[in-house]
Write a protein that holds these residues in place. Structure first.
Motif, PDB file in Angstrom:
ATOM      1  N   HIS A 143       0.831  -1.202   0.000  1.00  0.00           N
ATOM      2  CA  HIS A 143       0.000   0.000   0.000  1.00  0.00           C
ATOM      3  C   HIS A 143       0.871   1.261   0.000  1.00  0.00           C
ATOM      4  O   HIS A 143       0.632   2.194  -0.764  1.00  0.00           O
ATOM      5  CB  HIS A 143      -0.927  -0.009   1.220  1.00  0.00           C
ATOM      6  N   HIS A 144       1.901   1.272   0.848  1.00  0.00           N
ATOM      7  CA  HIS A 144       2.775   2.446   0.917  1.00  0.00           C
ATOM      8  C   HIS A 144       3.562   2.622  -0.383  1.00  0.00           C
ATOM      9  O   HIS A 144       3.751   3.751  -0.847  1.00  0.00           O
ATOM     10  CB  HIS A 144       3.733   2.342   2.100  1.00  0.00           C
ATOM     11  N   GLU A 145       3.994   1.523  -0.991  1.00  0.00           N
ATOM     12  CA  GLU A 145       4.698   1.609  -2.268  1.00  0.00           C
ATOM     13  C   GLU A 145       3.787   2.188  -3.343  1.00  0.00           C
ATOM     14  O   GLU A 145       4.226   3.014  -4.157  1.00  0.00           O
ATOM     15  CB  GLU A 145       5.226   0.235  -2.677  1.00  0.00           C
ATOM     16  N   GLU A 146       2.531   1.775  -3.357  1.00  0.00           N
ATOM     17  CA  GLU A 146       1.566   2.320  -4.320  1.00  0.00           C
ATOM     18  C   GLU A 146       1.322   3.800  -4.069  1.00  0.00           C
ATOM     19  O   GLU A 146       1.200   4.588  -5.017  1.00  0.00           O
ATOM     20  CB  GLU A 146       0.259   1.538  -4.253  1.00  0.00           C
ATOM     21  N   GLU A 147       1.243   4.187  -2.800  1.00  0.00           N
ATOM     22  CA  GLU A 147       1.070   5.601  -2.463  1.00  0.00           C
ATOM     23  C   GLU A 147       2.266   6.423  -2.931  1.00  0.00           C
ATOM     24  O   GLU A 147       2.096   7.516  -3.478  1.00  0.00           O
ATOM     25  CB  GLU A 147       0.890   5.777  -0.947  1.00  0.00           C
ATOM     26  N   ASP A 154       4.316   5.722  -5.392  1.00  0.00           N
ATOM     27  CA  ASP A 154       4.247   5.784  -6.852  1.00  0.00           C
ATOM     28  C   ASP A 154       3.236   6.835  -7.299  1.00  0.00           C
ATOM     29  O   ASP A 154       3.512   7.643  -8.191  1.00  0.00           O
ATOM     30  CB  ASP A 154       3.885   4.407  -7.408  1.00  0.00           C
ATOM     31  N   HIS A 155       2.077   6.835  -6.670  1.00  0.00           N
ATOM     32  CA  HIS A 155       1.040   7.824  -7.003  1.00  0.00           C
ATOM     33  C   HIS A 155       1.551   9.240  -6.776  1.00  0.00           C
ATOM     34  O   HIS A 155       1.369  10.118  -7.626  1.00  0.00           O
ATOM     35  CB  HIS A 155      -0.210   7.567  -6.157  1.00  0.00           C
ATOM     36  N   HIS A 156       2.190   9.486  -5.640  1.00  0.00           N
ATOM     37  CA  HIS A 156       2.668  10.824  -5.332  1.00  0.00           C
ATOM     38  C   HIS A 156       3.805  11.256  -6.274  1.00  0.00           C
ATOM     39  O   HIS A 156       3.876  12.421  -6.656  1.00  0.00           O
ATOM     40  CB  HIS A 156       3.110  10.922  -3.873  1.00  0.00           C
ATOM     41  N   GLN A 157       4.662  10.309  -6.673  1.00  0.00           N
ATOM     42  CA  GLN A 157       5.713  10.649  -7.626  1.00  0.00           C
ATOM     43  C   GLN A 157       5.122  11.048  -8.971  1.00  0.00           C
ATOM     44  O   GLN A 157       5.579  12.018  -9.595  1.00  0.00           O
ATOM     45  CB  GLN A 157       6.686   9.475  -7.792  1.00  0.00           C
ATOM     46  N   LYS A 158       4.098  10.347  -9.417  1.00  0.00           N
ATOM     47  CA  LYS A 158       3.426  10.704 -10.669  1.00  0.00           C
ATOM     48  C   LYS A 158       2.758  12.072 -10.550  1.00  0.00           C
ATOM     49  O   LYS A 158       2.773  12.863 -11.495  1.00  0.00           O
ATOM     50  CB  LYS A 158       2.408   9.635 -11.051  1.00  0.00           C
ATOM     51  N   GLU A 159       2.187  12.324  -9.405  1.00  0.00           N
ATOM     52  CA  GLU A 159       1.550  13.625  -9.174  1.00  0.00           C
ATOM     53  C   GLU A 159       2.591  14.746  -9.191  1.00  0.00           C
ATOM     54  O   GLU A 159       2.346  15.821  -9.744  1.00  0.00           O
ATOM     55  CB  GLU A 159       0.790  13.601  -7.841  1.00  0.00           C
ATOM     56  N   ARG A 197       3.483  15.420 -12.763  1.00  0.00           N
ATOM     57  CA  ARG A 197       2.406  16.176 -13.422  1.00  0.00           C
ATOM     58  C   ARG A 197       2.457  17.640 -13.036  1.00  0.00           C
ATOM     59  O   ARG A 197       2.359  18.531 -13.889  1.00  0.00           O
ATOM     60  CB  ARG A 197       1.041  15.579 -13.049  1.00  0.00           C
TER      61      ARG A 197
END
Length: 113
Positions: free
Chosen positions: A80-84, A86-91, A94
């Motif tokens: 879950h933390h790894e996915e979070e 990844d999401h924040h890095q993409k954000e 952007r």
């Protein structure tokens, strides 16, 4: 309590971990595993209360079960933390593109004057 935490998924894992940290290891209440009822008041079932080889075996199986559940919950929490992350890095990427776009517009406005 631990069984409820095992069913509770990530939230249960966190609650269980906090309870362990706040109350110490809990080993002082267990007594010797498989040697009959613990010091905490609960018997743990007829086999555990009787003690002996079967009580030790059941206690070992329970400990193994909960260690495995804890490993699964920690693994799920790590994922879950790894996915979070990844999401924040993409954000971040952007938003950096948006910043560059705005900077480019400001440069264009300066050249138009």
């Amino acid at each position: 309590m631990a069984a409820a935490a095992a069913r509770g998924g990530l939230r249960g894992a966190l609650v269980l971990q906090q309870q362990r940290w706040s109350s110490g290891s809990g080993a002082d209440q267990l007594g010797e595993l498989g040697k009959g009822a613990g010091k905490g008041g609960g018997g743990g079932g007829a086999i555990r209360e009787a003690g002996g080889a079967f009580g030790k075996k059941q206690a070992a199986e329970e400990e193994r079960y909960f260690r495995e559940k804890e490993r699964e919950q920690i693994s799920a929490l790590r994922k879950h933390h790894e996915e979070e992350i990844d999401h924040h890095q993409k954000e971040i990427e952007r938003l950096q593109k948006e910043i560059e776009r705005h900077k480019h517009k400001i440069k264009e406005l300066k050249h138009d004057n």
